[in-house]
Motif scaffolding. Structure first.
Motif, PDB file in Angstrom:
ATOM      1  N   ASN B  34       0.831  -1.210   0.000  1.00  0.00           N
ATOM      2  CA  ASN B  34       0.000   0.000   0.000  1.00  0.00           C
ATOM      3  C   ASN B  34       0.866   1.261   0.000  1.00  0.00           C
ATOM      4  O   ASN B  34       0.522   2.260  -0.637  1.00  0.00           O
ATOM      5  N   ALA B  35       1.975   1.211   0.696  1.00  0.00           N
ATOM      6  CA  ALA B  35       2.891   2.361   0.686  1.00  0.00           C
ATOM      7  C   ALA B  35       3.449   2.571  -0.719  1.00  0.00           C
ATOM      8  O   ALA B  35       3.577   3.719  -1.176  1.00  0.00           O
ATOM      9  N   ALA B  36       3.757   1.486  -1.411  1.00  0.00           N
ATOM     10  CA  ALA B  36       4.252   1.612  -2.788  1.00  0.00           C
ATOM     11  C   ALA B  36       3.194   2.248  -3.676  1.00  0.00           C
ATOM     12  O   ALA B  36       3.502   3.106  -4.515  1.00  0.00           O
ATOM     13  N   ASN B  37       1.948   1.861  -3.501  1.00  0.00           N
ATOM     14  CA  ASN B  37       0.878   2.490  -4.283  1.00  0.00           C
ATOM     15  C   ASN B  37       0.789   3.980  -4.002  1.00  0.00           C
ATOM     16  O   ASN B  37       0.647   4.784  -4.918  1.00  0.00           O
ATOM     17  N   ALA B  38       0.857   4.328  -2.734  1.00  0.00           N
ATOM     18  CA  ALA B  38       0.780   5.754  -2.381  1.00  0.00           C
ATOM     19  C   ALA B  38       1.969   6.514  -2.957  1.00  0.00           C
ATOM     20  O   ALA B  38       1.855   7.675  -3.351  1.00  0.00           O
ATOM     21  N   ALA B  39       3.113   5.865  -3.023  1.00  0.00           N
ATOM     22  CA  ALA B  39       4.308   6.522  -3.554  1.00  0.00           C
ATOM     23  C   ALA B  39       4.233   6.689  -5.066  1.00  0.00           C
ATOM     24  O   ALA B  39       4.649   7.719  -5.605  1.00  0.00           O
ATOM     25  N   LEU B  40       3.683   5.706  -5.750  1.00  0.00           N
ATOM     26  CA  LEU B  40       3.829   5.636  -7.208  1.00  0.00           C
ATOM     27  C   LEU B  40       2.594   6.060  -7.998  1.00  0.00           C
ATOM     28  O   LEU B  40       2.711   6.482  -9.143  1.00  0.00           O
ATOM     29  N   HIS B  41       1.407   5.940  -7.396  1.00  0.00           N
ATOM     30  CA  HIS B  41       0.193   6.160  -8.185  1.00  0.00           C
ATOM     31  C   HIS B  41      -0.388   7.552  -8.037  1.00  0.00           C
ATOM     32  O   HIS B  41      -0.556   8.053  -6.930  1.00  0.00           O
ATOM     33  N   LEU B  42      -0.737   8.116  -9.165  1.00  0.00           N
ATOM     34  CA  LEU B  42      -1.661   9.238  -9.216  1.00  0.00           C
ATOM     35  C   LEU B  42      -3.013   8.687  -9.668  1.00  0.00           C
ATOM     36  O   LEU B  42      -3.125   7.512 -10.004  1.00  0.00           O
ATOM     37  N   ALA B  43      -4.040   9.551  -9.689  1.00  0.00           N
ATOM     38  CA  ALA B  43      -5.346   9.073 -10.136  1.00  0.00           C
ATOM     39  C   ALA B  43      -5.237   8.497 -11.546  1.00  0.00           C
ATOM     40  O   ALA B  43      -5.836   7.463 -11.858  1.00  0.00           O
ATOM     41  N   HIS B  44      -4.475   9.153 -12.386  1.00  0.00           N
ATOM     42  CA  HIS B  44      -4.348   8.693 -13.765  1.00  0.00           C
ATOM     43  C   HIS B  44      -2.864   8.595 -14.097  1.00  0.00           C
ATOM     44  O   HIS B  44      -2.242   9.568 -14.495  1.00  0.00           O
ATOM     45  N   GLY B  45      -2.300   7.443 -13.873  1.00  0.00           N
ATOM     46  CA  GLY B  45      -0.901   7.244 -14.236  1.00  0.00           C
ATOM     47  C   GLY B  45       0.033   7.146 -13.051  1.00  0.00           C
ATOM     48  O   GLY B  45      -0.375   7.235 -11.894  1.00  0.00           O
ATOM     49  N   LEU B  46       1.298   6.962 -13.382  1.00  0.00           N
ATOM     50  CA  LEU B  46       2.324   6.779 -12.357  1.00  0.00           C
ATOM     51  C   LEU B  46       3.123   8.054 -12.145  1.00  0.00           C
ATOM     52  O   LEU B  46       3.275   8.865 -13.048  1.00  0.00           O
ATOM     53  N   ARG B  47       3.649   8.182 -10.949  1.00  0.00           N
ATOM     54  CA  ARG B  47       4.641   9.223 -10.678  1.00  0.00           C
ATOM     55  C   ARG B  47       5.997   8.682 -11.145  1.00  0.00           C
ATOM     56  O   ARG B  47       6.584   7.818 -10.499  1.00  0.00           O
ATOM     57  N   ARG B  48       6.481   9.212 -12.235  1.00  0.00           N
ATOM     58  CA  ARG B  48       7.695   8.673 -12.846  1.00  0.00           C
ATOM     59  C   ARG B  48       8.964   9.143 -12.146  1.00  0.00           C
ATOM     60  O   ARG B  48      10.028   8.550 -12.307  1.00  0.00           O
ATOM     61  N   ASP B  49       8.866  10.209 -11.377  1.00  0.00           N
ATOM     62  CA  ASP B  49      10.051  10.783 -10.718  1.00  0.00           C
ATOM     63  C   ASP B  49      10.192  10.289  -9.280  1.00  0.00           C
ATOM     64  O   ASP B  49      10.790  10.960  -8.438  1.00  0.00           O
ATOM     65  N   VAL B  50       9.642   9.116  -8.997  1.00  0.00           N
ATOM     66  CA  VAL B  50       9.630   8.604  -7.627  1.00  0.00           C
ATOM     67  C   VAL B  50      10.245   7.207  -7.584  1.00  0.00           C
ATOM     68  O   VAL B  50      10.067   6.415  -8.512  1.00  0.00           O
ATOM     69  N   GLU B  51      10.977   6.952  -6.521  1.00  0.00           N
ATOM     70  CA  GLU B  51      11.426   5.587  -6.221  1.00  0.00           C
ATOM     71  C   GLU B  51      10.950   5.225  -4.830  1.00  0.00           C
ATOM     72  O   GLU B  51      10.996   6.064  -3.916  1.00  0.00           O
ATOM     73  N   ILE B  52      10.483   3.988  -4.666  1.00  0.00           N
ATOM     74  CA  ILE B  52      10.246   3.491  -3.309  1.00  0.00           C
ATOM     75  C   ILE B  52      11.063   2.218  -3.108  1.00  0.00           C
ATOM     76  O   ILE B  52      11.073   1.329  -3.964  1.00  0.00           O
ATOM     77  N   LEU B  65      16.520  -6.040  -0.040  1.00  0.00           N
ATOM     78  CA  LEU B  65      16.161  -4.707  -0.526  1.00  0.00           C
ATOM     79  C   LEU B  65      15.479  -4.858  -1.882  1.00  0.00           C
ATOM     80  O   LEU B  65      16.017  -5.514  -2.774  1.00  0.00           O
ATOM     81  N   VAL B  66      14.280  -4.274  -2.009  1.00  0.00           N
ATOM     82  CA  VAL B  66      13.583  -4.262  -3.298  1.00  0.00           C
ATOM     83  C   VAL B  66      13.246  -2.815  -3.630  1.00  0.00           C
ATOM     84  O   VAL B  66      12.609  -2.119  -2.844  1.00  0.00           O
ATOM     85  N   ARG B  67      13.713  -2.362  -4.788  1.00  0.00           N
ATOM     86  CA  ARG B  67      13.519  -0.963  -5.217  1.00  0.00           C
ATOM     87  C   ARG B  67      12.588  -0.905  -6.419  1.00  0.00           C
ATOM     88  O   ARG B  67      12.745  -1.655  -7.373  1.00  0.00           O
ATOM     89  N   TRP B  68      11.613  -0.010  -6.340  1.00  0.00           N
ATOM     90  CA  TRP B  68      10.623   0.172  -7.403  1.00  0.00           C
ATOM     91  C   TRP B  68      10.864   1.557  -8.016  1.00  0.00           C
ATOM     92  O   TRP B  68      10.687   2.578  -7.327  1.00  0.00           O
ATOM     93  N   LEU B  69      11.275   1.582  -9.288  1.00  0.00           N
ATOM     94  CA  LEU B  69      11.642   2.837  -9.948  1.00  0.00           C
ATOM     95  C   LEU B  69      10.501   3.292 -10.851  1.00  0.00           C
ATOM     96  O   LEU B  69      10.225   2.651 -11.877  1.00  0.00           O
ATOM     97  N   GLY B  70       9.866   4.395 -10.468  1.00  0.00           N
ATOM     98  CA  GLY B  70       8.693   4.864 -11.216  1.00  0.00           C
ATOM     99  C   GLY B  70       8.939   5.061 -12.697  1.00  0.00           C
ATOM    100  O   GLY B  70       8.076   4.769 -13.523  1.00  0.00           O
ATOM    101  N   HIS B  71      10.132   5.527 -13.054  1.00  0.00           N
ATOM    102  CA  HIS B  71      10.367   5.852 -14.472  1.00  0.00           C
ATOM    103  C   HIS B  71      10.497   4.597 -15.333  1.00  0.00           C
ATOM    104  O   HIS B  71      10.384   4.668 -16.540  1.00  0.00           O
ATOM    105  N   ALA B  72      10.754   3.460 -14.713  1.00  0.00           N
ATOM    106  CA  ALA B  72      11.035   2.253 -15.493  1.00  0.00           C
ATOM    107  C   ALA B  72       9.997   1.153 -15.315  1.00  0.00           C
ATOM    108  O   ALA B  72      10.040   0.133 -15.999  1.00  0.00           O
ATOM    109  N   LEU B  73       9.043   1.343 -14.392  1.00  0.00           N
ATOM    110  CA  LEU B  73       8.054   0.290 -14.140  1.00  0.00           C
ATOM    111  C   LEU B  73       7.152   0.084 -15.339  1.00  0.00           C
ATOM    112  O   LEU B  73       6.750   1.031 -16.007  1.00  0.00           O
TER     113      LEU B  73
END
Lengths: 195, 195
Positions: B34-52, B65-73
């Motif tokens: 859920n934290a990853a969703n809050a970090a990465l999701h906007l209503a329409h699309g992903l936040r590309r400038d974010v990593e969690i 360690l698992v890293r989720w890179l918004g620009h590459a997901l």
């Protein structure tokens, strides 16, 4: 008392909607259940002074209203799968007469207009173009109206505005419903006298 | 770039953790997802400038360690069950050499200290007693450090503070991790020049 009303335009009204496919087969039920978590959960415990109401408009038997009363809920978990099971039970009651289907959960067949009339007394409509919440004097007993991932229809918006709703925005970007609920709570929490 | 680091004290490090019991059997994996969703999701699309980044400390093979890179997901959904499947695949890679296990997802065996060193360059430690975020001048490229439903241990806190972290609070009540992430985003979004 803080109240939230979330409109689920495609949310299933079947008491057997699939627990394993809340986003798809259940019509973005994940949005409603995540919003309920944001409305009701603190890190440790429930917000007892909060109600969240869901208006479900998907097939097969809309409209339905399901109300979650923080002060009366029992066995309410942060796990949306568990809460989906409570919601399925609520959808088993399709009468216009409201009934408590589990502790703190009220179900009935009711439209958005009827739902609004049972909530209130003041209304705040959360919309991107609204006035910034940080500068708005919010009524103490407000019902905050939010949508799922679809905008309100013109008719729905009219129903909300006809009740004198303030139109309020949360920031520069459109957010998921649950995150919008979290922002409203934080803004109101900050305004309480913490002594 | 905005970065979030969430510590999952009991989060499973098994590539076969149960998708049907994320809160229980998987060690509150729901909090991390859920934290990853809050970090990465906007209503329409992903936040590309974010990593969690998630540090997982539960059995059987911590730390991971698992890293989720918004620009590459790619194929990143709001459905935490789907994302849990991506996380399971990441946990299949237990080497200390970081590897991309799915587009935009990097996995390795690494401690909190090692994770902090790969993130930064500035650090913000979110803690209830911290200075109110609304009055803090936040560095542009910050890593925001959060916990799951357990406080950081004394050692973990020391590791964060040793890197010069600002200690920042979000409001008067302790919140779920995902809601805290949503509040940080909103505060930072408001400070950007929207022209």
């Amino acid at each position: 008392m803080r109240r939230f009303l979330v409109i689920g335009h495609r949310a299933s009204t079947s008491p057997t909607f699939p627990l394993d496919d809340l986003p798809g087969g259940a019509g973005r039920m994940d949005i409603l259940l995540n919003a309920a978590n944001a409305a009701l959960h603190l890190a440790h415990g429930l917000r007892r002074d909060v109600e969240i109401a869901m208006v479900l408009l998907g097939p097969p038997d809309p409209p339905r209203l399901v109300r979650w009363l923080g002060h009366a809920l029992r066995s309410y978990q942060p796990d949306i799968r568990s809460n989906a099971a409570l919601l399925r039970r609520a959808l088993g009651h399709g009468s216009r007469v409201e009934r408590e289907t589990s502790p703190g959960i009220l179900a009935s067949k009711a439209s958005l207009e009827e739902a609004l009339d049972r909530l209130g007394p003041a209304y705040v409509y959360l919309k991107e173009s609204g006035k910034d919440i940080r500068g708005v004097d919010l009524p103490v007993d407000s019902t905050f109206v939010l949508s799922d991932n679809q905008d309100l229809t013109a008719d729905e918006e009219r129903a909300v505005l006809a009740r004198g709703a303030l139109v309020v925005g949360l920031g520069p970007l459109a957010l998921h419903t649950d995150h919008a609920v979290a922002l409203v709570h934080n803004e109101l929490d900050r305004r309480l006298p913490w002594t």
